[in-house]
Design a protein around this motif. Structure first.
Motif, short mmCIF file in Angstrom:
data_model
loop_
_atom_site.label_atom_id
_atom_site.label_comp_id
_atom_site.label_asym_id
_atom_site.label_seq_id
_atom_site.Cartn_x
_atom_site.Cartn_y
_atom_site.Cartn_z
N LEU A 14 19.18 1.69 7.18
CA LEU A 14 17.87 0.55 7.13
C LEU A 14 17.21 1.21 8.17
CD1 LEU A 14 19.95 -2.22 6.66
CD2 LEU A 14 18.84 -1.41 5.05
N ASP A 15 17.01 1.74 9.40
CA ASP A 15 16.51 1.99 10.26
C ASP A 15 15.74 3.06 9.63
OD1 ASP A 15 15.97 1.80 12.69
OD2 ASP A 15 16.93 3.75 13.15
N LYS A 18 13.36 1.64 6.85
CA LYS A 18 12.36 0.74 7.21
C LYS A 18 11.40 1.76 7.42
CE LYS A 18 13.85 -0.78 11.37
NZ LYS A 18 12.79 -0.14 12.31
N GLU A 19 11.22 2.73 8.15
CA GLU A 19 9.77 3.89 8.14
C GLU A 19 9.55 4.10 7.10
OE1 GLU A 19 9.37 4.72 11.58
OE2 GLU A 19 10.76 2.67 11.95
N PRO A 23 7.97 -3.79 4.61
CA PRO A 23 9.52 -4.62 4.65
C PRO A 23 9.34 -5.62 3.76
CG PRO A 23 8.01 -4.03 6.30
CD PRO A 23 7.77 -3.24 5.57
N GLU A 24 8.45 -5.76 3.46
CA GLU A 24 8.17 -6.69 2.57
C GLU A 24 8.88 -6.54 0.84
OE1 GLU A 24 3.70 -5.30 2.59
OE2 GLU A 24 5.74 -5.75 4.85
N LEU A 26 12.01 -4.69 0.60
CA LEU A 26 13.15 -4.48 1.33
C LEU A 26 13.79 -5.99 0.86
CD1 LEU A 26 13.29 -1.57 4.21
CD2 LEU A 26 13.63 -1.30 1.72
N PHE A 54 16.14 -5.30 12.93
CA PHE A 54 14.73 -5.40 12.29
C PHE A 54 13.27 -5.84 13.02
CE2 PHE A 54 16.56 -4.36 7.55
CZ PHE A 54 15.29 -3.83 7.37
N ILE A 122 10.36 -11.09 10.81
CA ILE A 122 10.79 -10.22 10.03
C ILE A 122 10.12 -10.59 9.06
CG2 ILE A 122 13.03 -9.41 8.90
CD1 ILE A 122 14.49 -10.31 11.56
N ASP A 123 9.27 -9.70 8.19
CA ASP A 123 9.35 -9.24 6.42
C ASP A 123 10.43 -9.07 5.55
OD1 ASP A 123 6.32 -10.47 7.75
OD2 ASP A 123 6.38 -7.78 8.48
N ALA A 124 11.74 -7.92 6.12
CA ALA A 124 12.22 -7.79 4.90
C ALA A 124 12.68 -8.87 4.61
CB ALA A 124 13.15 -7.01 5.44
N LYS A 293 15.54 8.61 8.67
CA LYS A 293 14.95 8.87 8.20
C LYS A 293 14.88 9.92 6.70
CE LYS A 293 9.89 8.66 7.83
NZ LYS A 293 8.56 9.63 9.51
#
Length: 309
Positions: A14-15, A18-19, A23-24, A26, A54, A122-124, A293
């Motif tokens: 996930l790290d 999210k790059e 995030p929205e 996920l 996150f 957090i947006d995710a 990534k």
């Protein structure tokens, strides 16, 4: 994209995700079968790890807890003769108090988790797999014990005879998870322990049938015949599975489309064909955000190669 997650291997992936992805886009569905109440508060270890990742709070040396947290409350309780089953940090404990107060006030675990995510900015979308209580118990030569007692209290040392995910057959998939699954056709199963991290999620009634209609990519937490971390090997053996990437793929075979295993693994690619899925090699040993990534980019690309069921 929907990601099924436990508490260590998948957050590393996930790290990287999210790059790359907003995030929205996920939605992370998190195992809750390792949750337990400690000193009057509900501890949700896997949920907290994802929340802390996150919100950029996670301790990246341990991949759990909050960076630079202190343990004064835990230490003071020990001084007063009170032993807690988990070593909880002070800032971490605040999360548990907020969650527990919300639940005592009538909120579901999903509602409490969404509130915490909002507090942390957090947006995710981070969701528990279910709002119903589910608990993983490990049958060992020393007796039956909660997973946390086995892994933390006993350091995973006892021989494992069996695994019992209590309450899962009576539990329901969280409504928010069902809503996400209705909207998204791509499901990524992260490199978490297949038995006690992913197992409870896919064992929820109706989940496997839903996954059969999705594009499903899974990443192996095994290299060769040993897990990257954690007790997955013992648990897989106890469940009659070979401790290998092929053993993990077999566990997911009812719904798996593509399986990612490590480039150092000597696994026979024909083994995956016999299971009924495609296989892809990659560097799955995520030792940095950049490595995470790189793996995330490969995984995202694999979804485009799957014909929708």
């Amino acid at each position: 994209m929907i990601i099924f997650s436990g508490g260590t291997g998948t957050p590393k992936l996930l790290d990287g995700l999210k790059e790359i992805l907003p995030p929205e886009e996920l939605t992370v569905v998190v195992n809750t079968a390792e949750d337990l109440w400690v000193s009057g508060n509900l501890i949700s270890p896997d949920l907290d790890t994802v929340l802390y990742l996150f919100s950029d709070q996670i301790d990246r040396k341990k991949w759990w807890g909050i960076e630079k947290d202190t343990f004064r409350t835990y230490e003071r309780m020990q001084e007063l003769g009170v032993e807690e089953s988990m070593k909880l940090g002070d800032m971490d404990r605040a999360t548990h108090i907020i969650r527990s107060n919300l639940i005592r006030g009538g909120a579901s675990l999903t509602e409490a988790t969404l509130k915490l995510a909002s507090i942390f900015g957090i947006d995710a979308k981070i969701l528990p797999m279910s709002d119903d209580p589910v608990s993983t118990y490990i049958e060992t030569a020393e007796g039956v014990m909660h997973f946390q007692d086995f892994w933390i209290g006993k350091r995973g040392e006892p021989d494992v005879l069996g695994v019992d995910i209590r309450g899962v057959s009576e539990a329901s998939i969280s409504p928010k998870v069902l809503e996400a699954l209705e909207k998204d056709g791509n499901v990524l199963i992260g490199p978490s322990n297949p038995i006690t991290s992913i197992g409870p999620i896919i064992s929820l009634p109706g989940m496997k049938e839903i996954l059969q209609k999705k594009r499903v990519v899974a990443v192996s937490p095994i290299i060769g015949n040993a897990p990257v971390s954690g007790p997955a090997g013992k648990l897989m053996q106890a469940c009659g599975l070979e401790v290998s990437s092929a053993g993990v793929a077999e566990y997911y075979q009812d719904f798996l489309d593509t399986f990612v295993f490590d480039e150092r693994d000597q696994a026979d690619e024909f083994a995956f064909e016999r299971i009924g899925c495609r296989a892809a090699r990659a560097d799955t040993l995520m030792t940095s955000t950049e490595k995470s990534k790189e793996l995330a980019e490969i995984v995202i690309g694999l979804f485009d190669t799957i014909v929708c069921p």
